[in-house]
Design an enzyme around this catalytic site. Structure first.
Site, PDB file in Angstrom:
ATOM      1  N   TYR A 155      14.125-109.226  -3.134  1.00 24.40           N
ATOM      2  CA  TYR A 155      13.373-109.008  -2.057  1.00 24.40           C
ATOM      3  C   TYR A 155      12.959-110.275  -1.230  1.00 24.40           C
ATOM      4  O   TYR A 155      13.322-110.423   0.029  1.00 24.40           O
ATOM      5  CB  TYR A 155      12.293-107.976  -1.944  1.00 24.40           C
ATOM      6  N   CYS A 163       7.047 -95.370  12.127  1.00 28.14           N
ATOM      7  CA  CYS A 163       7.286 -94.759  10.788  1.00 28.14           C
ATOM      8  C   CYS A 163       6.517 -94.837   9.623  1.00 28.14           C
ATOM      9  O   CYS A 163       7.152 -95.132   8.588  1.00 28.14           O
ATOM     10  CB  CYS A 163       8.803 -94.971  10.666  1.00 28.14           C
ATOM     11  N   ASP A 218      12.145-103.834   1.888  1.00 28.51           N
ATOM     12  CA  ASP A 218      10.768-103.439   1.678  1.00 28.51           C
ATOM     13  C   ASP A 218      10.398-102.089   1.614  1.00 28.51           C
ATOM     14  O   ASP A 218      11.397-101.062   1.953  1.00 28.51           O
ATOM     15  CB  ASP A 218       9.668-104.351   2.289  1.00 28.51           C
ATOM     16  N   GLU A 261       5.419-113.994   2.598  1.00 27.93           N
ATOM     17  CA  GLU A 261       6.042-112.987   1.835  1.00 27.93           C
ATOM     18  C   GLU A 261       5.409-112.485   0.488  1.00 27.93           C
ATOM     19  O   GLU A 261       5.516-111.497   0.226  1.00 27.93           O
ATOM     20  CB  GLU A 261       7.546-113.552   1.924  1.00 27.93           C
ATOM     21  N   CYS A 271       8.798 -93.411  18.575  1.00 24.95           N
ATOM     22  CA  CYS A 271       9.929 -93.993  17.779  1.00 24.95           C
ATOM     23  C   CYS A 271      11.124 -93.947  18.876  1.00 24.95           C
ATOM     24  O   CYS A 271      11.551 -93.135  19.875  1.00 24.95           O
ATOM     25  CB  CYS A 271      10.450 -92.874  16.714  1.00 24.95           C
ATOM     26  N   CYS A 319      17.400 -89.622  14.846  1.00 27.93           N
ATOM     27  CA  CYS A 319      16.608 -89.422  13.569  1.00 27.93           C
ATOM     28  C   CYS A 319      16.892 -88.257  12.486  1.00 27.93           C
ATOM     29  O   CYS A 319      16.710 -86.941  13.107  1.00 27.93           O
ATOM     30  CB  CYS A 319      15.223 -89.447  13.428  1.00 27.93           C
ATOM     31  N   CYS A 332       5.965 -90.108  15.558  1.00 25.69           N
ATOM     32  CA  CYS A 332       7.566 -89.748  16.000  1.00 25.69           C
ATOM     33  C   CYS A 332       7.489 -90.035  17.384  1.00 25.69           C
ATOM     34  O   CYS A 332       8.751 -90.333  17.925  1.00 25.69           O
ATOM     35  CB  CYS A 332       8.039 -88.379  15.421  1.00 25.69           C
TER      36      CYS A 332
END
Length: 290
Positions: free
Chosen positions: A119, A192, A137, A36, A202, A208, A199
């Site tokens: 975060y 995305c 994030d 991370e 997706c 969306c 798209c």
């Protein structure tokens, strides 16, 4: 929770998730924490070899804590933003001193570690311990901005409304919520994306809001990409590379030769010293922190 979004994205993740070592069933909380920190502002492809080298050399927080902080900076290589290496070393020492060498599972204890922000604490609690936290994030914020808010990009700075939205979408079951957190992140990284979203691939295209509104262009404050060439950051990187590659302290001329602009070079060196990344010695030489 909104199963209209969560179920398709979780199913998509099950079929499309990348095989990354910090997601493996045998990944340790320490390995997750390292990943991370390294993944902040750095692509996965650059992180992978350095993460493997770190976890082989320092498989536990105590192993890293036992070494000088300069070794963490040296092993950071060219990942950029090397203060992250110092933060990891400080966290390793705190984990060893306060928690018996085990990465704490409590979100509050994670947040209390040096250099660990909201975060990272949420991400480690979710991904290492399967807890229920909103993990926001850049990728997640972009997905939610498009999917729910109908905006191409999220606000420049994270807002309370974004946090509330993310928390409202969390599945109630903690392990499922943790899987949802990484699934949305993966969707933002692979489909995305910021500049050229795919798209057609997706799993929630039909739901969306941004797509249903005709994909309106971003009309907020200008979004400027970061420059690197000729910056103090590039100069700092050149100076630090000399010290990383050296077997011991280096003379000042060895630093001078890598950057021709003397005022900028001195400013960058002063900043490295102030950040704790370089130690000036009494004899005029320089070294990584000891």
């Amino acid at each position: 929770m909104n199963s209209t979004y969560t179920d398709p994205i979780l199913d998509w993740y099950a079929a499309n998730a990348r095989d990354l070592p910090w997601r493996a069933p045998d990944a340790t909380p320490w390995g997750v924490l390292i990943s991370e920190i390294m993944l902040q502002q750095t692509p996965v492809v650059r992180v992978l070899p350095v993460w493997r080298a770190w976890t082989e050399r320092w498989p536990t927080p105590a192993a890293l804590a036992a070494e000088p902080s300069g070794e963490a900076v040296r092993a950071w290589g060219r990942l950029g933003y090397p203060r992250r290496a110092l933060r990891l070393h400080e966290s390793a020492r705190a984990i060893t001193d306060r928690h018996g060498g085990e990465v704490p599972s409590s979100h509050a204890d994670l947040l209390a570690l040096p250099g660990i922000g909201s975060y990272t604490a949420a991400a480690v609690a979710s991904f290492a311990f399967r807890q229920r936290h909103a993990v926001l994030d850049t990728n997640v914020r972009r997905v939610l901005a498009r999917l729910v808010s109908g905006e191409e990009y999220p606000p420049k700075a994270q807002t309370k409304a974004e946090v509330a939205l993310a928390e409202g979408l969390l599945p109630l079951d903690p392990p499922t919520a943790a899987r949802w957190a990484v699934a949305v992140m993966e969707l933002g990284a692979l489909v995305c994306t910021a500049r050229t979203p795919r798209c057609v691939d997706c799993p929630v295209l039909a739901q969306c809001t941004w797509h249903l509104k005709g994909r309106p262009a971003y009309d907020g404050p200008p979004r400027r990409g970061q420059t690197y060439t000729g910056t103090d950051r590039q100069c700092r990187g050149r100076l630090l590379a000399v010290l990383r590659d050296a077997d011991g302290p280096v003379e000042k001329p060895a630093l001078d030769v890598v950057w021709s602009d003397a005022p900028q070079r001195e400013r960058a060196l002063d900043a490295l010293i102030a950040d704790g990344l370089v130690d000036p010695l009494d004899d005029g030489r320089y070294t990584l922190p000891t």
